[in-house]
Scaffold this active site. Structure first.
Site, PDB file in Angstrom:
ATOM      1  N   GLU A  44      31.567  53.111  41.742  1.00  0.00           N
ATOM      2  CA  GLU A  44      30.572  53.133  40.667  1.00  0.00           C
ATOM      3  C   GLU A  44      30.146  54.565  40.347  1.00  0.00           C
ATOM      4  OE1 GLU A  44      30.661  51.364  43.372  1.00  0.00           O
ATOM      5  OE2 GLU A  44      29.543  49.486  43.254  1.00  0.00           O
TER       6      GLU A  44
ATOM      7  N   TRP B 238      72.464  45.330  54.334  1.00  0.00           N
ATOM      8  CA  TRP B 238      71.136  44.974  53.876  1.00  0.00           C
ATOM      9  C   TRP B 238      71.119  43.524  53.448  1.00  0.00           C
ATOM     10  CZ3 TRP B 238      67.673  48.538  54.854  1.00  0.00           C
ATOM     11  CH2 TRP B 238      68.065  49.880  54.918  1.00  0.00           C
TER      12      TRP B 238
ATOM     13  N   LEU C 207      59.836  53.905  59.639  1.00  0.00           N
ATOM     14  CA  LEU C 207      58.606  53.276  59.146  1.00  0.00           C
ATOM     15  C   LEU C 207      57.832  54.145  58.160  1.00  0.00           C
ATOM     16  CD1 LEU C 207      57.137  51.391  62.253  1.00  0.00           C
ATOM     17  CD2 LEU C 207      58.794  50.606  60.563  1.00  0.00           C
TER      18      LEU C 207
ATOM     19  N   PRO D  93      61.440  39.366  65.517  1.00  0.00           N
ATOM     20  CA  PRO D  93      61.087  37.958  65.679  1.00  0.00           C
ATOM     21  C   PRO D  93      60.203  37.666  66.899  1.00  0.00           C
ATOM     22  CG  PRO D  93      63.486  38.288  65.822  1.00  0.00           C
ATOM     23  CD  PRO D  93      62.900  39.613  65.510  1.00  0.00           C
TER      24      PRO D  93
END
Ligand code: AOF
Ligand code: ZN
Length: 327
Positions: free
Chosen positions: A47, A165, A199, A262
């Site tokens: 704001e 991929w 990453l 997983p």
């Protein structure tokens, strides 16, 4: 409000542990006069940024903001006071502030004679830019999105372990852009050994994007010497998702992407710590490869984890599904 959401998207990834809020100031004729987004911790709220941009045009105008304006003296003075002083006459916000210290802004504004309306595009905001922070404000835990790419038959690699991929280049680009707007990415030590990921958030040319999430590796074993993450990642030697989330909350992390593999995904499922699933399903069959999650604690159909799909979109040739666990 759509413009305010766009403003909030521009500051996603730089505001945690504060929320990425967007604000648009309309002048007294309803024309957009100033835009703003939350600045990094200790800096002005959305704001205040938008009021500054609007200058004297805010007089008699309207503030459209994704979160209820704060009414507290935190690291910065209350936004309610800034709005009142600028002569704003109407405030429209999407969602209420669940943070008890900052809440009450709407009432404070009403007391000052300002009309306040809430709920505009509330679903878009609470499922979009404020999703992670609203979860964090309510639970004290970072919000976890489990992201994976799988074949149409739910496999994340071929039976010999090769996986580059599965999803399309368009999906991979989307994931990198998403990484740049998050606080942290988690993988397990198994994924570091197997894939040696960096990453980082990169563009299609492989160059790093301006904002980078904190890379986090979870697991007891040491990272292999020479691994890309060896010197860059926060290594948490635990197998318990809650230890991970507590450590990350202490670092001011709000929005987390769980990327693999997983076994780690299974641990987070068992602990009930997956808040959203983002699945990229590629139109390919992999047959006998490993499944996306192992040891999720489901052994019979009545144990099945049921989810609600919130969004389905095409990502190039792939289908992207966003789903949240029921309850
Ligand atoms: C707003 N507009 O843009 C943001 C708000 O420590 P502080 O002073 O920065 O206050 C942080 C709290 O203020 C935060 O937990 C949340 O309740 C609210 N964030 N409020 O009016 C903003 N970022
Ligand atoms: Zn504020």
């Amino acid at each position: 409000m759509a413009l305010a959401i766009a403003e909030s998207e521009r500051v996603r990834g730089i505001t945690s542990p504060n929320p990425p809020v967007g604000c648009v100031i309309l002048d007294e004729n309803g024309n957009a006069a100033g835009f703003g987004g939350t600045q990094p911790v200790g800096g002005p709220h959305a704001e205040v940024m938008a009021l500054k941009a609007a200058g004297s045009k805010a007089q008699g105008g309207t503030a459209v903001v994704t979160l209820e304006p704060c009414s507290h003296h935190g690291r910065t003075p209350p936004c309610t006071d800034a709005l009142i002083e600028a002569g704003i006459k109407h405030v429209i916000h999407a969602v209420s502030d669940p943070n008890p210290r900052a809440a009450g802004g709407a009432n404070r504004l009403k007391e000052a004679g300002i009309t306040v309306e809430s709920g505009l595009l509330a679903t878009e905001v609470s499922r979009g830019p404020l999703r992670a922070w609203l979860h964090y404000a309510r639970t004290g835990r970072p919000h976890v999105t489990w992201k994976y790419a799988a074949s149409l038959d739910g496999r994340i690699a071929a039976s010999d372990g090769t996986s580059q991929w599965i999803s399309s280049e368009i999906s991979r680009k989307e994931v990198h852009e998403m990484r740049a707007k998050l606080d942290a990415i988690i993988v397990g030590t198994g994924t570091v050994r197997k894939d040696d990921p960096a990453l980082t958030a990169r563009d299609t040319g492989g160059m790093p994007l301006p904002r980078q999430p904190l890379p986090v590796v979870v697991g007891m074993s040491d990272l292999p010497v020479g691994a890309k993450l060896q010197h860059t990642a926060l290594h948490l030697r635990t197998h318990h998702p809650d230890d991970v989330l507590t450590a990350l909350a202490e670092q001011g992390v709000v929005d987390v992407l769980l990327e693999g593999g997983p076994t780690l995904a299974g641990a987070f499922w068992r602990a009930g710590r997956i808040d959203r699933v983002l699945a990229y399903i590629a139109p390919v069959l992999l047959g006998d490869g490993p499944a996306a999650v192992l040891g999720a604690g489901v052994s019979t159909i009545t144990d099945a984890v049921r989810l609600t799909v919130q969004d389905v979109t095409m990502s190039g040739p792939d289908v992207r599904i966003s789903a949240v666990p029921e309850n």
